[in-house]
Motif scaffolding. Structure first.
Motif, PDB file in Angstrom:
ATOM      1  N   ASN A   1      -9.088  -5.664   6.463  1.00  0.00           N
ATOM      2  CA  ASN A   1      -9.530  -4.307   6.766  1.00  0.00           C
ATOM      3  C   ASN A   1      -8.466  -3.566   7.559  1.00  0.00           C
ATOM      4  O   ASN A   1      -7.682  -4.169   8.299  1.00  0.00           O
ATOM      5  N   LYS A   2      -8.465  -2.253   7.390  1.00  0.00           N
ATOM      6  CA  LYS A   2      -7.587  -1.400   8.196  1.00  0.00           C
ATOM      7  C   LYS A   2      -8.342  -0.130   8.516  1.00  0.00           C
ATOM      8  O   LYS A   2      -8.961   0.460   7.627  1.00  0.00           O
ATOM      9  N   GLU A   3      -8.277   0.278   9.764  1.00  0.00           N
ATOM     10  CA  GLU A   3      -9.016   1.466  10.186  1.00  0.00           C
ATOM     11  C   GLU A   3      -8.049   2.510  10.725  1.00  0.00           C
ATOM     12  O   GLU A   3      -7.092   2.183  11.444  1.00  0.00           O
ATOM     13  N   ASP A   4      -8.320   3.768  10.377  1.00  0.00           N
ATOM     14  CA  ASP A   4      -7.517   4.875  10.896  1.00  0.00           C
ATOM     15  C   ASP A   4      -8.437   6.070  11.053  1.00  0.00           C
ATOM     16  O   ASP A   4      -8.771   6.744  10.075  1.00  0.00           O
TER      17      ASP A   4
ATOM     18  N   ARG B   1     -11.465   8.180  10.965  1.00  0.00           N
ATOM     19  CA  ARG B   1     -12.725   8.103  10.205  1.00  0.00           C
ATOM     20  C   ARG B   1     -12.605   7.269   8.939  1.00  0.00           C
ATOM     21  O   ARG B   1     -13.589   7.091   8.215  1.00  0.00           O
TER      22      ARG B   1
ATOM     23  N   THR C   1     -11.647   3.778   6.747  1.00  0.00           N
ATOM     24  CA  THR C   1     -11.495   2.331   6.773  1.00  0.00           C
ATOM     25  C   THR C   1     -11.205   1.852   5.357  1.00  0.00           C
ATOM     26  O   THR C   1     -11.936   2.197   4.429  1.00  0.00           O
TER      27      THR C   1
ATOM     28  N   GLN D   1     -10.675  -1.492   2.897  1.00  0.00           N
ATOM     29  CA  GLN D   1     -10.968  -2.923   2.798  1.00  0.00           C
ATOM     30  C   GLN D   1     -10.390  -3.463   1.502  1.00  0.00           C
ATOM     31  O   GLN D   1     -10.452  -2.797   0.468  1.00  0.00           O
TER      32      GLN D   1
END
Lengths: 115, 111
Positions: B55-58, B60, B62, B64
């Protein structure tokens, strides 16, 4: 603004003609990619150049050719144009292929209409 | 079978909704996965870049990647009308090589 520039924005021409699309990559980027976007096929890779040399070819027709110049700008030449060549043509650039994290940044595109 | 499959939508959601966009692929050699956003008559803009699974979040957004299922997702939280665009998944086997794109999902967020 990605930093990739493309000219012209729009091009209207007739069947059988030849056109040249121009791309300037982001400052520092050595690799240039050309893609074609049509409604039915989506975004399709045409050809890639790295530091003046052709690196990879995709679904590029024999009527199409490209080159990358010493100043790293690139031109895509489309000849004997057919109605089906009408599409958006995008140029993308990246720093260096095979470098981990290397990503492609797209220009605004050239909209080609063949009548 | 196309290498990358993406539901074209259109997908319509109210402002504030959570949006889920997905792609499946067939080539197990793909290692690099990207999501681009494209506004009408504009060039694709890179949103998310992921290597391999996880996963990577930035903000708002995300992303997967599930390589075992050959399935990637993009989640948009608290969606805004400005998120209305076409979202393209893209992938490649090696960094800096030709990207294989999905056909894109058109998203409309209403206020």
């Amino acid at each position: 603004d990605s930093g990739v520039t493309q000219t012209p924005k729009h091009l209207i021409t007739a069947t059988g003609q030849r056109v040249t699309l121009r791309c300037s990559p982001r400052s520092g980027d050595l690799s240039v990619y050309w893609y074609q976007q049509s409604l039915d096929q989506g975004l399709q890779f045409l050809i890639q150049y790295y530091n003046g040399e052709e690196r990879a070819k995709g679904n590029i027709l024999e009527r199409f050719s490209a080159q990358q110049f010493p100043d790293l700008h690139s031109e895509l030449n489309l000849s004997s144009l057919e109605l089906g060549d009408s599409a958006l043509y995008f140029c993308a650039s990246s720093v260096r292929p095979l470098l981990a994290g290397d990503t492609q940044y797209f220009g605004p595109g050239t909209r080609l209409t063949v009548l | 079978q196309k290498e990358v499959e993406q539901d074209p939508g259109p997908l319509s959601v109210p402002e504030g909704a959570i949006v889920s966009l997905n792609c499946t692929y067939s080539n197990s050699a793909f290692q690099y996965f990207m999501w681009y956003r494209q506004y009408s008559r504009k060039g694709p803009e890179l949103l998310m870049y992921t290597y391999s699974s996880g996963n990577k979040e930035d903000g708002r957004f995300t992303a997967q990647v599930d390589k075992s299922s050959k399935y990637i997702s993009l989640f948009i939280r608290d969606s805004q009308p400005s998120d209305s665009a076409t979202y393209l998944c893209a992938m490649s086997g090696q960094a800096g090589t030709a990207l294989i794109f999905g056909k894109g999902t058109t998203l409309s967020v209403s206020s």
